[in-house]
Design a protein around this motif. Sequence first.
Motif, mmCIF file in Angstrom:
data_model
loop_
_atom_site.group_PDB
_atom_site.id
_atom_site.type_symbol
_atom_site.label_atom_id
_atom_site.label_comp_id
_atom_site.label_asym_id
_atom_site.label_seq_id
_atom_site.Cartn_x
_atom_site.Cartn_y
_atom_site.Cartn_z
ATOM 1 N N ASP A 88 7.985 5.890 0.094
ATOM 2 C CA ASP A 88 7.638 5.471 -1.269
ATOM 3 C C ASP A 88 8.636 6.028 -2.275
ATOM 4 O OD1 ASP A 88 5.454 4.215 -0.152
ATOM 5 O OD2 ASP A 88 3.948 5.366 -1.259
ATOM 6 N N ARG A 89 8.994 7.286 -2.104
ATOM 7 C CA ARG A 89 9.972 7.893 -3.015
ATOM 8 C C ARG A 89 11.307 7.157 -2.937
ATOM 9 N NH1 ARG A 89 12.545 13.428 -1.580
ATOM 10 N NH2 ARG A 89 13.946 11.986 -0.563
ATOM 11 N N LEU A 114 4.226 9.923 -7.924
ATOM 12 C CA LEU A 114 3.855 8.948 -6.889
ATOM 13 C C LEU A 114 2.366 8.999 -6.581
ATOM 14 C CD1 LEU A 114 6.791 9.480 -4.365
ATOM 15 C CD2 LEU A 114 6.445 7.514 -5.880
ATOM 16 N N LEU A 146 3.719 2.005 -6.753
ATOM 17 C CA LEU A 146 4.105 3.278 -6.135
ATOM 18 C C LEU A 146 3.694 4.489 -6.964
ATOM 19 C CD1 LEU A 146 7.714 2.259 -5.068
ATOM 20 C CD2 LEU A 146 5.720 2.499 -3.562
ATOM 21 N N TRP A 147 3.572 4.339 -8.276
ATOM 22 C CA TRP A 147 3.318 5.508 -9.118
ATOM 23 C C TRP A 147 1.898 5.535 -9.659
ATOM 24 C CZ3 TRP A 147 7.365 2.258 -11.304
ATOM 25 C CH2 TRP A 147 6.978 1.493 -12.398
ATOM 26 N N GLN A 152 11.846 4.085 -2.001
ATOM 27 C CA GLN A 152 11.699 2.740 -2.567
ATOM 28 C C GLN A 152 11.763 2.796 -4.098
ATOM 29 O OE1 GLN A 152 8.147 0.621 -1.347
ATOM 30 N NE2 GLN A 152 8.583 -1.098 -2.696
ATOM 31 N N LEU A 153 11.131 3.805 -4.682
ATOM 32 C CA LEU A 153 11.175 3.961 -6.132
ATOM 33 C C LEU A 153 12.586 4.303 -6.611
ATOM 34 C CD1 LEU A 153 9.767 3.964 -8.848
ATOM 35 C CD2 LEU A 153 9.033 6.321 -8.388
ATOM 36 N N ASN A 167 7.753 -4.794 -9.146
ATOM 37 C CA ASN A 167 7.980 -4.448 -7.738
ATOM 38 C C ASN A 167 7.635 -3.003 -7.386
ATOM 39 O OD1 ASN A 167 8.912 -7.027 -7.210
ATOM 40 N ND2 ASN A 167 11.045 -6.479 -7.528
ATOM 41 N N CYS A 168 7.627 -2.122 -8.370
ATOM 42 C CA CYS A 168 7.480 -0.696 -8.053
ATOM 43 C C CYS A 168 6.268 -0.011 -8.658
ATOM 44 C CB CYS A 168 8.749 0.054 -8.473
ATOM 45 S SG CYS A 168 10.209 -0.417 -7.535
ATOM 46 N N SER A 169 5.579 -0.646 -9.593
ATOM 47 C CA SER A 169 4.476 0.040 -10.273
ATOM 48 C C SER A 169 3.346 0.434 -9.326
ATOM 49 C CB SER A 169 3.942 -0.796 -11.435
ATOM 50 O OG SER A 169 3.411 -2.020 -10.963
ATOM 51 N N GLY A 171 14.543 1.187 -6.559
ATOM 52 C CA GLY A 171 14.141 0.326 -7.671
ATOM 53 C C GLY A 171 14.736 0.782 -8.986
ATOM 54 N N PHE A 222 11.525 -4.648 -12.027
ATOM 55 C CA PHE A 222 11.351 -3.298 -11.483
ATOM 56 C C PHE A 222 9.894 -2.863 -11.617
ATOM 57 C CE2 PHE A 222 10.871 1.107 -13.037
ATOM 58 C CZ PHE A 222 11.017 1.774 -11.830
#
Length: 142
Positions: free
Chosen positions: A59-60, A51, A130-131, A62-63, A126-128, A66, A123
Amino acid sequence: MNKSNRRKFIGTAAVLVAGTAATAMPVIYANHNEMNNKEEFPVVHHVFFWLKNPASKADRDQLVAGVKTLSAIETVNHLKVGIVASTEKRDVVDNSWAVSELIFFKDLAGQAVYQTHPIHLEFIKNCSHLWEKVIVYDALDA
């Protein structure tokens, strides 16, 4: 011990033995299925995410949510989502990541479908954010 108490004891013992055996049966059956899944789904896709904000539980979470959406892809036969376990600290253990996904596919063609599937692309979209780092390990049963 009189006859009545002995009968109660034997009856109670029989119920306990039968209950224990019935409880153990699904475990044996589940292990049997796991062995079959290994042969049935020989392509393994293991992804580790770090993350951008490792202290953020939001954030975790949400990931994790996802990653779970990926199970809707038709070629995904089994999906496990993990977070770092608090196991013994050893030189060979890397616990620097935050979330992992472990996916089993029937074949390489199914894994290829997954890579370009709209749900997978959504995915990533929407989630990239976060990491900060992703590492992928793809393997075939040997």
